[in-house]
Design an enzyme around this catalytic site. Structure first.
Site, PDB file in Angstrom:
ATOM      1  N   HIS A   7      -4.187  -8.413  -6.049  1.00  0.00           N
ATOM      2  CA  HIS A   7      -3.500  -7.142  -5.823  1.00  0.00           C
ATOM      3  C   HIS A   7      -2.373  -7.230  -4.801  1.00  0.00           C
ATOM      4  O   HIS A   7      -1.677  -6.254  -4.570  1.00  0.00           O
ATOM      5  CB  HIS A   7      -4.487  -6.062  -5.385  1.00  0.00           C
ATOM      6  CG  HIS A   7      -4.998  -6.244  -3.985  1.00  0.00           C
ATOM      7  ND1 HIS A   7      -5.931  -7.166  -3.664  1.00  0.00           N
ATOM      8  CD2 HIS A   7      -4.655  -5.637  -2.830  1.00  0.00           C
ATOM      9  CE1 HIS A   7      -6.174  -7.118  -2.361  1.00  0.00           C
ATOM     10  NE2 HIS A   7      -5.411  -6.195  -1.821  1.00  0.00           N
TER      11      HIS A   7
HETATM   12  C1  UD1 Z   1      -3.939  -1.489   0.421  1.00  0.00           C
HETATM   13  C2  UD1 Z   1      -3.620  -2.306   1.654  1.00  0.00           C
HETATM   14  C3  UD1 Z   1      -4.077  -3.732   1.448  1.00  0.00           C
HETATM   15  C4  UD1 Z   1      -5.529  -3.785   1.048  1.00  0.00           C
HETATM   16  C5  UD1 Z   1      -5.744  -2.928  -0.187  1.00  0.00           C
HETATM   17  C6  UD1 Z   1      -7.178  -2.912  -0.622  1.00  0.00           C
HETATM   18  C7  UD1 Z   1      -1.577  -1.592   2.844  1.00  0.00           C
HETATM   19  C8  UD1 Z   1      -0.195  -1.978   3.182  1.00  0.00           C
HETATM   20  N1  UD1 Z   1      -2.181  -2.367   1.929  1.00  0.00           N
HETATM   21  O1  UD1 Z   1      -3.174  -2.012  -0.650  1.00  0.00           O
HETATM   22  O2  UD1 Z   1      -3.924  -4.435   2.659  1.00  0.00           O
HETATM   23  O3  UD1 Z   1      -5.891  -5.124   0.773  1.00  0.00           O
HETATM   24  O4  UD1 Z   1      -5.321  -1.586   0.129  1.00  0.00           O
HETATM   25  O5  UD1 Z   1      -7.314  -2.287  -1.850  1.00  0.00           O
HETATM   26  O6  UD1 Z   1      -2.087  -0.652   3.391  1.00  0.00           O
HETATM   27  N2  UD1 Z   1      -3.455   3.339  -6.163  1.00  0.00           N
HETATM   28  C9  UD1 Z   1      -4.267   4.018  -7.046  1.00  0.00           C
HETATM   29  N3  UD1 Z   1      -5.336   4.724  -6.554  1.00  0.00           N
HETATM   30  C10 UD1 Z   1      -5.606   4.774  -5.225  1.00  0.00           C
HETATM   31  C11 UD1 Z   1      -4.772   4.094  -4.326  1.00  0.00           C
HETATM   32  C12 UD1 Z   1      -3.699   3.374  -4.811  1.00  0.00           C
HETATM   33  O7  UD1 Z   1      -4.042   3.994  -8.233  1.00  0.00           O
HETATM   34  O8  UD1 Z   1      -6.594   5.421  -4.835  1.00  0.00           O
HETATM   35  C13 UD1 Z   1      -2.306   2.548  -6.691  1.00  0.00           C
HETATM   36  C14 UD1 Z   1      -1.035   3.354  -6.675  1.00  0.00           C
HETATM   37  O9  UD1 Z   1      -0.270   2.938  -7.754  1.00  0.00           O
HETATM   38  C15 UD1 Z   1      -0.398   2.878  -5.391  1.00  0.00           C
HETATM   39  C16 UD1 Z   1      -0.805   1.420  -5.360  1.00  0.00           C
HETATM   40  O10 UD1 Z   1      -2.125   1.410  -5.898  1.00  0.00           O
HETATM   41  O11 UD1 Z   1       0.970   3.075  -5.370  1.00  0.00           O
HETATM   42  C17 UD1 Z   1      -0.801   0.818  -3.989  1.00  0.00           C
HETATM   43  O12 UD1 Z   1      -1.653   1.550  -3.102  1.00  0.00           O
HETATM   44  P1  UD1 Z   1      -1.463   1.393  -1.523  1.00  0.00           P
HETATM   45  O13 UD1 Z   1      -2.429   2.224  -0.794  1.00  0.00           O
HETATM   46  O14 UD1 Z   1      -0.011   1.547  -1.167  1.00  0.00           O
HETATM   47  O15 UD1 Z   1      -1.756  -0.130  -1.256  1.00  0.00           O
HETATM   48  P2  UD1 Z   1      -2.833  -1.134  -1.909  1.00  0.00           P
HETATM   49  O16 UD1 Z   1      -2.113  -2.041  -2.838  1.00  0.00           O
HETATM   50  O17 UD1 Z   1      -4.020  -0.394  -2.403  1.00  0.00           O
END
Ligand code: UD1
Length: 363
Positions: free
Chosen positions: A206
């Site tokens: 991821h």
């Molecule tokens: C975040 C953390 C990462 C951690 C990971 C664990 C940061 C910078 N990154 O990454 O260090 O390893 O969490 O999972 O904080 N999304 C969903 N549902 C959700 C949340 C996110 O679909 O509940 C999708 C959305 O498309 C979103 C993308 O995931 O834009 C990224 O989510 P985000 O919270 O920005 O970062 P992660 O990649 O989850």
């Protein structure tokens, strides 16, 4: 949970796993606590399921911040946390790990003059292109109490000018959680739930550096497809990057099973029955080290070098994955047998002990 002067800020999946033992140990000491969930992860498969699995009290507040670009998400976190801290008036803010919610909690607390405890301080990949590395460095420079999981974290912090008296080597709360729930892990999970019998591999991907760029995702997918020739692979897919990985060739691959993200016990059950794990996660490098499952980390660096010197972890380029996986399957790969110091299931208690002393001492 009855609200109290210690305010935990959690927002994303790995935060919940680290906070659970600290919250429990503080509750055992009768210390009042408030849980603020920023809402960075809002999908129930990335959030609620962890609260249920790990028996964490429901958050007192959910700020509902959600997803966005780094600037948009961090800005929303800052605004929402500023208001929450203004109302809650914490004696101490506890932040975990390296996600955007961690950075925002530290920044807002520092500006409001609220002391900050950072759990999992001092880890460094020395790679500022990782958003998490920026979050780690900024959080640590602002933190008053720095709880470290491995000895080299102290050296990293001292090098950056952190005051020695604030650093407490307490062990790893993520491993506390693993030990607490280990008896619930069912190595036969894959057979019972997706019909795959051991031997199999598990992969998780991821990181932006691996899944955002289709060319890089393609290199990794080609390597996984080659590995799948000798070992079927199960991949619980984080929502981030799902489309790119599927387009790069994972969708429809014969010996690759794509599944939705799993809760804590289901995921570690899947890992417990695996021959090997291929990942770019931070926490999984640590969990496999204690479970004794070989872990191939598809990254050029790790902020957790102790999982290589004292564990089952190894860094690999995508092109080296098939050879490294073969060496594990044929038994020629060897790993250190000693485990990291203080990864003994008691980090939460140690953190609660330090916090309790800190809260009762005059300032
Ligand atoms: C975040 C953390 C990462 C951690 C990971 C664990 C940061 C910078 N990154 O990454 O260090 O390893 O969490 O999972 O904080 N999304 C969903 N549902 C959700 C949340 C996110 O679909 O509940 C999708 C959305 O498309 C979103 C993308 O995931 O834009 C990224 O989510 P985000 O919270 O920005 O970062 P992660 O990649 O989850």
């Amino acid at each position: 949970m009855a609200q109290g002067p210690v305010v935990h800020v959690v927002g994303a999946r790995p935060n919940f796993v680290k906070a659970a033992p600290v919250i429990r140990a503080l509750a055992d000491r009768g210390i009042g606590q408030t849980i603020v969930h920023t809402g960075q992860h809002y999908d129930s498969r990335l959030s609620e399921v962890f609260f249920e699995d790990l028996d964490i009290p429901a958050p007192d507040r959910n700020l509902g911040v959600g997803s966005g670009t780094h600037a948009a998400q961090t800005a929303a976190l800052l605004v929402a946390l500023e208001q929450a801290f203004g109302e809650l008036r914490p004696a101490l803010v506890v932040a975990y790990g390296d996600v955007n919610s961690t950075l925002a909690a530290a920044l807002v607390a520092a500006k409001q003059g609220i002391p900050i405890a950072h759990v999992e301080a001092g880890l460094r990949s020395f790679d500022r292109s990782m958003p998490e590395e920026v979050n780690r460095v900024v959080t640590d420079v602002l933190a008053d109490l720095l709880f470290t999981t491995s000895p080299e974290a102290r050296d990293n912090l001292l090098r950056e000018g952190v005051t020695e008296g604030g650093i407490h080597f307490v062990g790893n709360p993520m491993i506390d959680t693993l030990m607490t729930h280990r008896s619930r892990f069912d190595a036969g999970w894959a057979k019972a739930h997706i019909g795959i019998e051991a031997p199999y591999a598990v992969a998780t991907l991821h990181r932006p550096a691996n899944v955002d760029d289709p060319a890089t995702a393609g290199r990794i997918v080609r390597a996984l497809l080659e590995v799948s020739g000798s070992l079927p692979i199960v991949i619980p897919l984080h929502p981030r990057g799902r489309a790119v990985l599927e387009a790069a060739g994972l969708a429809g691959a014969e010996r690759v099973t794509l599944i939705d993200p799993l809760g804590y016990v289901a995921f570690l059950s899947l890992v417990s029955g695996a021959t090997l794990v291929m990942t770019d996660s931070g926490g999984i490098q640590e969990e496999t080290t204690i479970l004794g499952i070989p872990c191939l980390t598809v990254r050029p660096n790790t902020e957790r070098p102790i999982t290589i010197s004292h564990g089952t972890n190894r860094l690999v380029e995508p092109e080296a994955l098939p050879g490294a996986a073969r060496a594990i399957v044929d038994g020629s790969a060897t790993f250190p047998t000693d485990r990291p110091p203080l990864w003994d299931g008691r980090a939460g208690e140690r953190i609660a002990g330090v916090l309790s002393g800190w809260l009762s001492s005059p300032r």
